[in-house]
Design an enzyme around this catalytic site. Structure first.
Site, PDB file in Angstrom:
ATOM      1  N   ASP A  13       0.815  -1.220   0.000  1.00 56.06           N
ATOM      2  CA  ASP A  13       0.000   0.000   0.000  1.00 56.06           C
ATOM      3  C   ASP A  13       0.847   1.268   0.000  1.00 56.06           C
ATOM      4  OD1 ASP A  13      -2.245  -1.714   0.244  1.00 56.06           O
ATOM      5  OD2 ASP A  13      -1.928  -1.794   2.406  1.00 56.06           O
ATOM      6  N   LYS A  16       2.198   2.168  -5.126  1.00 65.05           N
ATOM      7  CA  LYS A  16       2.944   1.698  -6.307  1.00 65.05           C
ATOM      8  C   LYS A  16       2.161   1.917  -7.603  1.00 65.05           C
ATOM      9  CE  LYS A  16       3.220  -2.360  -4.357  1.00 65.05           C
ATOM     10  NZ  LYS A  16       2.814  -2.066  -2.979  1.00 65.05           N
ATOM     11  N   GLY A  40      -4.115  -4.364  -4.572  1.00 64.33           N
ATOM     12  CA  GLY A  40      -5.111  -3.396  -5.026  1.00 64.33           C
ATOM     13  C   GLY A  40      -4.359  -2.131  -5.381  1.00 64.33           C
ATOM     14  N   HIS A  41      -4.029  -1.972  -6.645  1.00 65.71           N
ATOM     15  CA  HIS A  41      -3.239  -0.804  -7.061  1.00 65.71           C
ATOM     16  C   HIS A  41      -4.183   0.309  -7.521  1.00 65.71           C
ATOM     17  CE1 HIS A  41       0.607  -3.412  -7.617  1.00 65.71           C
ATOM     18  NE2 HIS A  41       0.208  -3.290  -6.363  1.00 65.71           N
ATOM     19  N   GLN A 221       2.302  -6.027  -3.128  1.00 67.28           N
ATOM     20  CA  GLN A 221       2.554  -6.101  -1.677  1.00 67.28           C
ATOM     21  C   GLN A 221       3.815  -5.289  -1.359  1.00 67.28           C
ATOM     22  OE1 GLN A 221       1.786  -9.513  -3.248  1.00 67.28           O
ATOM     23  NE2 GLN A 221      -0.202  -8.525  -3.060  1.00 67.28           N
TER      24      GLN A 221
HETATM   25  P1  IMP Z   1      -2.546 -12.839   1.553  1.00 64.73           P
HETATM   26  O1  IMP Z   1      -1.393 -12.607   0.650  1.00 64.73           O
HETATM   27  O2  IMP Z   1      -3.843 -12.360   1.001  1.00 64.73           O
HETATM   28  O3  IMP Z   1      -2.627 -14.243   2.062  1.00 64.73           O
HETATM   29  O4  IMP Z   1      -2.301 -11.944   2.870  1.00 64.73           O
HETATM   30  C1  IMP Z   1      -1.166 -12.132   3.699  1.00 64.73           C
HETATM   31  C2  IMP Z   1      -0.828 -10.822   4.416  1.00 64.73           C
HETATM   32  O5  IMP Z   1      -0.385  -9.874   3.465  1.00 64.73           O
HETATM   33  C3  IMP Z   1      -2.009 -10.174   5.130  1.00 64.73           C
HETATM   34  O6  IMP Z   1      -1.525  -9.483   6.264  1.00 64.73           O
HETATM   35  C4  IMP Z   1      -2.526  -9.173   4.110  1.00 64.73           C
HETATM   36  O7  IMP Z   1      -3.209  -8.106   4.711  1.00 64.73           O
HETATM   37  C5  IMP Z   1      -1.225  -8.720   3.491  1.00 64.73           C
HETATM   38  N1  IMP Z   1      -1.382  -8.283   2.103  1.00 64.73           N
HETATM   39  C6  IMP Z   1      -1.582  -9.056   1.015  1.00 64.73           C
HETATM   40  N2  IMP Z   1      -1.655  -8.310  -0.084  1.00 64.73           N
HETATM   41  C7  IMP Z   1      -1.498  -7.042   0.304  1.00 64.73           C
HETATM   42  C8  IMP Z   1      -1.437  -5.808  -0.406  1.00 64.73           C
HETATM   43  O8  IMP Z   1      -1.525  -5.738  -1.633  1.00 64.73           O
HETATM   44  N3  IMP Z   1      -1.245  -4.692   0.368  1.00 64.73           N
HETATM   45  C9  IMP Z   1      -1.086  -4.752   1.702  1.00 64.73           C
HETATM   46  N4  IMP Z   1      -1.113  -5.882   2.393  1.00 64.73           N
HETATM   47  C10 IMP Z   1      -1.318  -7.024   1.704  1.00 64.73           C
END
Ligand code: IMP
Length: 424
Positions: A13, A16, A40-41, A221
């Protein structure tokens, strides 16, 4: 020609999507190399907001081709919805998007497994976005996965049913999870995707490089969510770091050029896991309100805190960052003071080294910096920045030892200014 990489230095977040959109005119191709629709970009173009989950953020530029690389896990339902939305606003996705045959598919049962696994963890849950990311990467490394290229084989349906049966056994016998399997929209989306360019993107990208084209690898991420070096187990299931661009696109390490490290002027995290500089007070709430810190994918409120320099230095080291880009500087406007964590105190000793685990006794050590009160959202020239913000930038560059190339002062693609002359 080289592949430049753009990635997040914190817990995701960092903004990017907007930066990729701004830099895209310099590139012929933008390629996503890991993650999936957990991302979520967000892009704001002429006041209109777009959120991309799978499609690279270069898609709005007419001459930029976009690649979903082999390192990505792809949910056909999300992708179909995203393509349709873009087509509604006139984006020619069909001719601009290339999808790796080696990318793994997220099945509806992967999402059920994600939910079952999180429910089973109770208060130890990761805080996953529940998009099926972890279970899909597990099937990939467990050598059970289904890939985009399988769509083109005659026996996709059979392979799909076989994997679903395995997932059902896990859901029933292992998790005892109650669910309803709805896969109509999945099968529909599979059919739809067959009409797109499903290719060996590693050849496409390497050929483009040999032809002198510019490629930008877009990370999702952030570094602190990396499966190897992030705050394990509170991480995502892919390599979010520069090395992930090599494996996730089929690019040799020597072809990596610039590495843009994106970070917020403060810090946020969504989901569970350690966050040494987290603020549980009014300042934290103010950052959340002013920064609209609610997840672009799940809508969850983000945890907010001060910038953490040891973590940023760690991320810079892991990624070989050549250019820093700071976002959301405007959110700090109007604070009484700004703090930066410069070290951790562990058992009475100060250290800058990121520990194996952040245990509760670890205390961040802060330096306090002057704040600025002015609204900076309309500034486009670094010479017009408030003196305290310029000092904050200088302070960060001095500590991080990497030049700050851009400063972003709002969500719109126009709200950004160069801080250095960017050489080719
Ligand atoms: P997962 O990848 O959806 O299994 O999530 C694993 C961890 O990464 C959790 O704490 C999510 O909130 C975090 N996470 C996954 N994708 C994002 C992202 O795009 N932005 C921020 N946090 C993320």
């Amino acid at each position: 020609m080289r592949v430049d990489v753009l990635l997040g230095l914190q817990w995701g977040d960092e903004g990017k999507g907007k930066i990729v959109d701004v830099l895209s005119p310099r590139y012929d191709i933008v390629a996503r190399f890991q993650g999936g629709p957990n991302a979520g970009h967000t892009l704001v173009i002429e006041g209109k907001k777009y959120v991309l989950h799978l499609i690279p953020s270069g898609i709005f530029h007419p001459n930029t081709h976009c690649v979903i690389g082999n390192g990505v896990v792809l949910d056909p339902v999300t992708l179909k919805a995203e393509i349709e939305k873009l087509q509604q606003v006139g984006v020619d996705v069909r001719s601009k998007l290339l999808i790796s045959r080696r990318a793994h598919l997220i099945l509806p049962t992967h999402k059920l497994l994600d939910a079952a696994s999180e429910a089973a963890k109770g208060d130890q849950k990761i805080g996953s976005t529940l998009r099926g990311i972890g279970p899909t990467y597990m099937d990939k490394t467990g050598r059970n996965g289904l890939r985009v290229g399988d769509l083109l084989s005659g026996n996709f349906e059979k392979k799909y049913r076989f994997l679903v049966a395995k997932h059902r056994r896990l859901l029933d016998a292992y998790y005892g999870y109650e669910y309803e399997l709805l896969d109509e929209s999945f099968l529909e989306a599979i059919e739809y995707l067959r009409g797109f360019q499903l290719i060996n993107t590693e050849y496409y990208l390497n050929h483009a490089l040999s032809q002198g084209q510019n490629i930008l690898a877009e990370g999702a991420q952030g570094t602190l969510l990396d499966i190897e070096f992030g705050s394990y187990p509170y991480v995502t299931s892919s390599n979010t770091i520069t090395a992930g661009a090599c494996t996730g696109l089929g690019i040799a390490p020597r072809n990596i050029g610039r590495v843009y490290g994106i970070f917020k002027a403060y810090c946020t995290r969504v989901g569970s896991g350690p966050f040494p500089t987290e603020l549980h007070d009014q300042t934290g709430q103010r950052l959340r309100d002013m920064g609209h810190e609610y997840g672009a994918t799940t809508g969850r409120p983000r945890r907010c805190g001060w910038i953490d320099l040891p973590l940023l230095k760690y991320a810079i080291q892991l990624n070989g960052v050549t250019d820093l880009i700071m976002t959301k500087a405007d959110v700090l406007s109007g604070l009484e003071a700004i703090k930066a964590c410069t070290a951790y105190e562990i058992d009475g000793q100060q250290t800058e080294e990121v520990p194996f685990e952040f245990t509760p006794g670890i205390r961040p050590v802060y330096e306090t910096l002057s704040s600025w009160q002015d609204d900076i959202t309309a500034i486009r020239d670094k010479k017009l920045l408030p003196a305290s913000l310029q000092q904050y930038v200088d302070y960060l560059q001095q500590h991080l030892k990497v030049p700050l190339t851009y400063l972003s002062v709002g969500p719109d693609r126009s709200q950004i200014m160069p801080m250095q002359v960017l050489t080719a």
